[in-house]
Design a protein around this motif. Sequence first.
Motif, PDB file in Angstrom:
ATOM      1  N   GLY A 222       0.649  -1.438  -0.014  1.00  0.00           N
ATOM      2  CA  GLY A 222       0.022   0.074  -0.061  1.00  0.00           C
ATOM      3  C   GLY A 222       0.797   1.205   0.095  1.00  0.00           C
ATOM      4  N   GLU A 223       1.964   1.148   0.832  1.00  0.00           N
ATOM      5  CA  GLU A 223       2.944   2.370   0.839  1.00  0.00           C
ATOM      6  C   GLU A 223       3.619   2.578  -0.559  1.00  0.00           C
ATOM      7  OE1 GLU A 223       2.616   4.026   3.431  1.00  0.00           O
ATOM      8  OE2 GLU A 223       2.203   2.909   5.108  1.00  0.00           O
ATOM      9  N   ARG A 224       3.893   1.714  -1.183  1.00  0.00           N
ATOM     10  CA  ARG A 224       4.188   1.715  -2.484  1.00  0.00           C
ATOM     11  C   ARG A 224       3.476   2.486  -3.565  1.00  0.00           C
ATOM     12  NH1 ARG A 224       5.266  -2.973  -7.044  1.00  0.00           N
ATOM     13  NH2 ARG A 224       6.750  -1.795  -8.604  1.00  0.00           N
ATOM     14  N   VAL A 225       2.071   1.880  -3.671  1.00  0.00           N
ATOM     15  CA  VAL A 225       1.458   2.509  -4.446  1.00  0.00           C
ATOM     16  C   VAL A 225       0.654   3.802  -4.054  1.00  0.00           C
ATOM     17  CG1 VAL A 225      -1.066   1.820  -3.364  1.00  0.00           C
ATOM     18  CG2 VAL A 225      -0.809   1.754  -5.848  1.00  0.00           C
ATOM     19  N   ILE A 226       0.837   4.279  -2.713  1.00  0.00           N
ATOM     20  CA  ILE A 226       0.316   5.452  -2.513  1.00  0.00           C
ATOM     21  C   ILE A 226       1.704   6.667  -2.934  1.00  0.00           C
ATOM     22  CG2 ILE A 226       0.273   7.026  -0.302  1.00  0.00           C
ATOM     23  CD1 ILE A 226      -1.207   4.434   1.159  1.00  0.00           C
ATOM     24  N   ALA A 227       2.761   6.198  -2.741  1.00  0.00           N
ATOM     25  CA  ALA A 227       3.945   6.947  -3.286  1.00  0.00           C
ATOM     26  C   ALA A 227       3.954   7.136  -4.672  1.00  0.00           C
ATOM     27  CB  ALA A 227       5.255   6.302  -2.889  1.00  0.00           C
ATOM     28  N   PHE A 228       3.723   6.219  -5.358  1.00  0.00           N
ATOM     29  CA  PHE A 228       3.471   6.387  -6.786  1.00  0.00           C
ATOM     30  C   PHE A 228       2.191   7.559  -6.978  1.00  0.00           C
ATOM     31  CE2 PHE A 228       1.195   5.556 -10.707  1.00  0.00           C
ATOM     32  CZ  PHE A 228       2.140   5.399 -11.760  1.00  0.00           C
TER      33      PHE A 228
ATOM     34  N   LYS B 163       1.114   9.794  -5.523  1.00  0.00           N
ATOM     35  CA  LYS B 163       1.354  11.111  -5.087  1.00  0.00           C
ATOM     36  C   LYS B 163       1.996  11.866  -5.955  1.00  0.00           C
ATOM     37  CE  LYS B 163       1.661  10.491   0.167  1.00  0.00           C
ATOM     38  NZ  LYS B 163       2.579  10.255   1.255  1.00  0.00           N
ATOM     39  N   THR B 164       2.562  11.285  -6.631  1.00  0.00           N
ATOM     40  CA  THR B 164       3.392  11.874  -7.846  1.00  0.00           C
ATOM     41  C   THR B 164       2.785  11.870  -9.172  1.00  0.00           C
ATOM     42  OG1 THR B 164       5.600  11.100  -7.041  1.00  0.00           O
ATOM     43  CG2 THR B 164       5.538  11.801  -9.289  1.00  0.00           C
ATOM     44  N   TYR B 165       1.885  10.975  -9.461  1.00  0.00           N
ATOM     45  CA  TYR B 165       1.253  10.882 -10.821  1.00  0.00           C
ATOM     46  C   TYR B 165      -0.306  11.048 -10.851  1.00  0.00           C
ATOM     47  CZ  TYR B 165       6.015   9.452 -12.012  1.00  0.00           C
ATOM     48  OH  TYR B 165       7.564   9.388 -11.959  1.00  0.00           O
ATOM     49  N   ALA B 166      -0.857  10.658  -9.740  1.00  0.00           N
ATOM     50  CA  ALA B 166      -2.266  10.869  -9.637  1.00  0.00           C
ATOM     51  C   ALA B 166      -2.769  11.385  -8.411  1.00  0.00           C
ATOM     52  CB  ALA B 166      -2.904   9.280  -9.743  1.00  0.00           C
ATOM     53  N   PRO B 167      -2.719  12.881  -8.313  1.00  0.00           N
ATOM     54  CA  PRO B 167      -2.779  13.592  -7.045  1.00  0.00           C
ATOM     55  C   PRO B 167      -4.283  13.473  -6.494  1.00  0.00           C
ATOM     56  CG  PRO B 167      -2.552  15.011  -9.035  1.00  0.00           C
ATOM     57  CD  PRO B 167      -2.268  13.722  -9.393  1.00  0.00           C
ATOM     58  N   ARG B 168      -5.383  13.135  -7.207  1.00  0.00           N
ATOM     59  CA  ARG B 168      -6.656  13.080  -6.911  1.00  0.00           C
ATOM     60  C   ARG B 168      -6.781  11.869  -6.014  1.00  0.00           C
ATOM     61  NH1 ARG B 168     -10.901  12.917 -10.530  1.00  0.00           N
ATOM     62  NH2 ARG B 168     -12.046  13.745  -9.023  1.00  0.00           N
ATOM     63  N   HIS B 169      -5.900  10.868  -5.685  1.00  0.00           N
ATOM     64  CA  HIS B 169      -6.198   9.631  -5.276  1.00  0.00           C
ATOM     65  C   HIS B 169      -6.679   9.924  -3.703  1.00  0.00           C
ATOM     66  CE1 HIS B 169      -2.206  10.779  -3.715  1.00  0.00           C
ATOM     67  NE2 HIS B 169      -2.435   9.865  -2.643  1.00  0.00           N
ATOM     68  N   ARG B 170      -7.282   9.166  -3.165  1.00  0.00           N
ATOM     69  CA  ARG B 170      -7.736   8.888  -1.712  1.00  0.00           C
ATOM     70  C   ARG B 170      -7.587   7.579  -1.003  1.00  0.00           C
ATOM     71  NH1 ARG B 170     -11.383  13.396  -1.208  1.00  0.00           N
ATOM     72  NH2 ARG B 170     -11.166  13.191   1.181  1.00  0.00           N
ATOM     73  N   VAL B 171      -6.887   7.934   0.356  1.00  0.00           N
ATOM     74  CA  VAL B 171      -6.423   6.879   0.970  1.00  0.00           C
ATOM     75  C   VAL B 171      -7.430   6.705   2.216  1.00  0.00           C
ATOM     76  CG1 VAL B 171      -4.560   5.700   2.211  1.00  0.00           C
ATOM     77  CG2 VAL B 171      -3.967   7.126   0.080  1.00  0.00           C
ATOM     78  N   VAL B 172      -7.910   5.314   2.521  1.00  0.00           N
ATOM     79  CA  VAL B 172      -8.463   4.937   3.726  1.00  0.00           C
ATOM     80  C   VAL B 172      -7.740   4.265   4.315  1.00  0.00           C
ATOM     81  CG1 VAL B 172     -10.706   4.475   4.649  1.00  0.00           C
ATOM     82  CG2 VAL B 172     -10.691   5.394   2.402  1.00  0.00           C
ATOM     83  N   ASP B 173      -7.055   4.851   5.369  1.00  0.00           N
ATOM     84  CA  ASP B 173      -5.983   3.933   6.200  1.00  0.00           C
ATOM     85  C   ASP B 173      -6.627   3.529   7.633  1.00  0.00           C
ATOM     86  OD1 ASP B 173      -3.842   3.208   7.431  1.00  0.00           O
ATOM     87  OD2 ASP B 173      -2.710   5.052   7.033  1.00  0.00           O
ATOM     88  N   VAL B 174      -6.830   2.228   7.774  1.00  0.00           N
ATOM     89  CA  VAL B 174      -7.224   1.592   9.073  1.00  0.00           C
ATOM     90  C   VAL B 174      -6.443   2.040   9.892  1.00  0.00           C
ATOM     91  CG1 VAL B 174      -7.991  -0.397  10.343  1.00  0.00           C
ATOM     92  CG2 VAL B 174      -8.571  -0.099   7.728  1.00  0.00           C
TER      93      VAL B 174
END
Length: 336
Positions: A266-272, A274-285
Motif C-alpha cells: 500500500g505504501e508503494r502504491v500511495i507513493a506512486f 502522490k506523484t502521478y495521480a494527485p486526486r487519489h484518496r487513501v482510507v487508512d485503517v
Amino acid sequence: MTETAAERLELKPIDADTVEKLAESIAEYDAIRDAVRPLVDKGLHAVYWVGAGGSLICSYPAHYLLTQHGRVPSFQVQSDELNCSQPALMDDHALVVLASYTGKTKETVAAAATAAKTGATVIAAAKADSPLAANAHQSFVGKSDMFELLVAYAVLEASGVELDWDAVKVGLEALPGAVVNAVEQADEELASIAEDFANDDFTYVLGSGPSYAWAYGMAMCFLQEMQWKQAAGFNSGEFFQGAFEMVDEKSAVIVWHGEDPSRPMGERVIAFLKTYAPRHRVVDVAKLELPGIPAEVRGQFSPIVVAALANRLAQRYEYLRQHSLDNRHYMFKVEY
C-alpha cells in the motif's frame, strides 16, 4: 438519476444493526469450533471458500489468514467454477465453506450440492430455511465475512497453531463496537471521497492483502452493480503490471490501506499516486481508533473494518447521486 422531491433518498444512518450482526456471528464461534475440530482430528487436508460476488469477496480475509498462518492449504473457488470442475483435493478430508446473503444464489446452492457429492464436509452462512442452508451439512446465520474469519480461526486453533489466542478472544469481544466506532470516525472522509468522485467517468479502487477483497468488491459490487458507474478494482501490486499506465492527474483512485503484512504494498502504491495521480484518496485503517482491539490482532481484524467502510462509502454515493443501491438493470429481474 432524477428524483422528485417526494422520492428523494435520505442518507442512511450508519448501519444500526452492525453491532448486532457481528455479535451474532461471534456468538456462534463455539459451534463453529465444534464443527471444525473433528475434521482436523481426522486429517483435514484442504479448505475451500466458495461463493459468488459479495460472498466470495467476503471469504478473502479468512483465506488470507489461513494461508498466512495455517498448516492446511486454503483455496478460493467461484461457485460455478466448482460446478464445472471439482478440485482433486475436494474429498472426505476437505472442508467447503459457502455463503450467500439471500441463501438463494443458484450457482452457490448448486455448488453446495456439488461439494457434498465429493464427500467433503459442507458448512455455510445462510438464512435459516434457505436453499443453501438445506444443501449444507450445517448452516450458521452469521454475517458472511465474520463467519468465514471465525472458521479460519477455528481451523487454526484446532490445528494447534500458535497465535496470541488471548488477544484474539479480547479482540472478538470488542470488534462489533470497534467497527462502528471506526465508521463513525471515517464518515466525514468517506463523504468527501463520494463528493470528489461522484461525477468521474471511471474509478480505480486498490488494496493489498485482505483489503484487496474490497478493492475488487467496491468496484464491482458497489460502483458497477449498485451505482452503474464504470470502475475497476486491482491488487495494489498488480496495479503496477498494466493499470497504472492509465492514470494521470485527472484520475479518481481510492486506496484501502490495511494493517496486515501487505502494508508495504500500500505504501508503494500511495507513493506512486502522490506523484502521478494527485486526486487519489487513501482510507487508512491504522489512523482509526479501534477501542478494545489489542494491537497484536488489529491487522487480522482490519479487513472486517474495511468491509464496513466500503459499505458506508456506498451509502454516501447513494445519497449524493440519488441512485438507490437497490436499483438493477438485470440482477433479479431477468433470466441469466
